[in-house]
Motif scaffolding. Structure first.
Motif, PDB file in Angstrom:
ATOM      1  N   ARG A   1     -32.214-113.172 -28.985  1.00 42.81           N
ATOM      2  CA  ARG A   1     -31.144-114.237 -28.482  1.00 42.81           C
ATOM      3  C   ARG A   1     -29.763-113.428 -29.105  1.00 42.81           C
ATOM      4  O   ARG A   1     -28.458-113.623 -28.162  1.00 42.81           O
ATOM      5  CB  ARG A   1     -31.127-115.200 -29.802  1.00 42.81           C
ATOM      6  CG  ARG A   1     -32.233-116.208 -29.111  1.00 42.81           C
ATOM      7  CD  ARG A   1     -32.479-117.521 -29.957  1.00 42.81           C
ATOM      8  NE  ARG A   1     -31.123-118.118 -29.957  1.00 42.81           N
ATOM      9  CZ  ARG A   1     -30.930-118.980 -30.741  1.00 42.81           C
ATOM     10  NH1 ARG A   1     -31.991-119.652 -31.651  1.00 42.81           N
ATOM     11  NH2 ARG A   1     -29.843-119.638 -31.022  1.00 42.81           N
ATOM     12  N   THR A   2     -29.556-112.578 -29.967  1.00 43.64           N
ATOM     13  CA  THR A   2     -28.411-111.725 -30.317  1.00 43.64           C
ATOM     14  C   THR A   2     -28.188-110.828 -29.415  1.00 43.64           C
ATOM     15  O   THR A   2     -26.991-110.670 -28.629  1.00 43.64           O
ATOM     16  CB  THR A   2     -28.596-110.959 -31.712  1.00 43.64           C
ATOM     17  OG1 THR A   2     -29.073-111.931 -32.689  1.00 43.64           O
ATOM     18  CG2 THR A   2     -27.436-110.110 -31.966  1.00 43.64           C
TER      19      THR A   2
ATOM     20  N   SER B   1     -26.393-100.934 -23.791  1.00 47.85           N
ATOM     21  CA  SER B   1     -26.515-100.085 -24.936  1.00 47.85           C
ATOM     22  C   SER B   1     -25.963-100.713 -26.200  1.00 47.85           C
ATOM     23  O   SER B   1     -26.419-100.710 -27.332  1.00 47.85           O
ATOM     24  CB  SER B   1     -26.480 -98.669 -24.509  1.00 47.85           C
ATOM     25  OG  SER B   1     -25.048 -98.522 -24.616  1.00 47.85           O
ATOM     26  N   VAL B   2     -24.609-101.138 -25.841  1.00 46.26           N
ATOM     27  CA  VAL B   2     -24.028-101.765 -27.049  1.00 46.26           C
ATOM     28  C   VAL B   2     -24.537-103.126 -27.527  1.00 46.26           C
ATOM     29  O   VAL B   2     -24.767-103.294 -28.632  1.00 46.26           O
ATOM     30  CB  VAL B   2     -22.522-101.852 -26.624  1.00 46.26           C
ATOM     31  CG1 VAL B   2     -21.973-102.916 -27.592  1.00 46.26           C
ATOM     32  CG2 VAL B   2     -21.919-100.673 -26.411  1.00 46.26           C
ATOM     33  N   ALA B   3     -24.960-103.808 -26.771  1.00 44.65           N
ATOM     34  CA  ALA B   3     -25.805-104.900 -27.084  1.00 44.65           C
ATOM     35  C   ALA B   3     -27.310-104.869 -27.656  1.00 44.65           C
ATOM     36  O   ALA B   3     -27.554-105.442 -28.749  1.00 44.65           O
ATOM     37  CB  ALA B   3     -26.055-105.868 -25.767  1.00 44.65           C
ATOM     38  N   TYR B   4     -27.766-103.913 -27.004  1.00 43.05           N
ATOM     39  CA  TYR B   4     -29.077-103.377 -27.859  1.00 43.05           C
ATOM     40  C   TYR B   4     -28.652-102.995 -29.291  1.00 43.05           C
ATOM     41  O   TYR B   4     -29.528-103.058 -30.224  1.00 43.05           O
ATOM     42  CB  TYR B   4     -29.800-102.275 -27.009  1.00 43.05           C
ATOM     43  CG  TYR B   4     -31.350-102.214 -27.512  1.00 43.05           C
ATOM     44  CD1 TYR B   4     -32.343-102.646 -27.164  1.00 43.05           C
ATOM     45  CD2 TYR B   4     -31.320-101.006 -28.483  1.00 43.05           C
ATOM     46  CE1 TYR B   4     -33.586-102.193 -27.701  1.00 43.05           C
ATOM     47  CE2 TYR B   4     -32.547-100.635 -29.106  1.00 43.05           C
ATOM     48  CZ  TYR B   4     -33.448-101.328 -28.531  1.00 43.05           C
ATOM     49  OH  TYR B   4     -34.851-101.094 -29.028  1.00 43.05           O
TER      50      TYR B   4
ATOM     51  N   ALA C   1     -26.295-103.916 -31.203  1.00 41.27           N
ATOM     52  CA  ALA C   1     -25.953-105.006 -31.940  1.00 41.27           C
ATOM     53  C   ALA C   1     -27.015-105.744 -32.443  1.00 41.27           C
ATOM     54  O   ALA C   1     -27.129-106.334 -33.549  1.00 41.27           O
ATOM     55  CB  ALA C   1     -24.927-105.976 -31.112  1.00 41.27           C
ATOM     56  N   ALA C   2     -28.089-105.867 -31.558  1.00 43.76           N
ATOM     57  CA  ALA C   2     -29.247-106.718 -31.991  1.00 43.76           C
ATOM     58  C   ALA C   2     -30.316-106.185 -32.702  1.00 43.76           C
ATOM     59  O   ALA C   2     -30.865-106.413 -33.500  1.00 43.76           O
ATOM     60  CB  ALA C   2     -30.064-107.227 -30.649  1.00 43.76           C
TER      61      ALA C   2
END
Length: 70
Positions: free
Chosen positions: A32-33, A61-64, A66-67
């Protein structure tokens, strides 16, 4: 008072079930993050991304990171 981790009924180990539930809850929260970060960054314009020092190609890659922190 018995807890789920202390109960064993007919050979079924409830502690394994509790661990599985916790693992799945953690994975779902991480996903979800990832999705929320991905959606928020995708909604930004190229100019706004550039102000953050990001290119559109780096959003996944930034979202990965972050999560999942990798």
């Amino acid at each position: 008072m018995a807890h789920a981790s202390d109960i064993r009924v007919a050979g079924f180990d409830f502690s394994r079930f509790a661990n599985l539930r916790e693992t799945l809850a953690t994975r779902f929260a991480n996903y979800r993050t990832y999705r929320a970060t991905l959606n928020e960054l995708s909604d930004l314009s190229d100019r706004e991304l550039a102000d953050l020092g990001l290119a559109r190609a780096n959003i996944k890659s930034v979202a990965y990171q972050a999560a999942y922190g990798n």
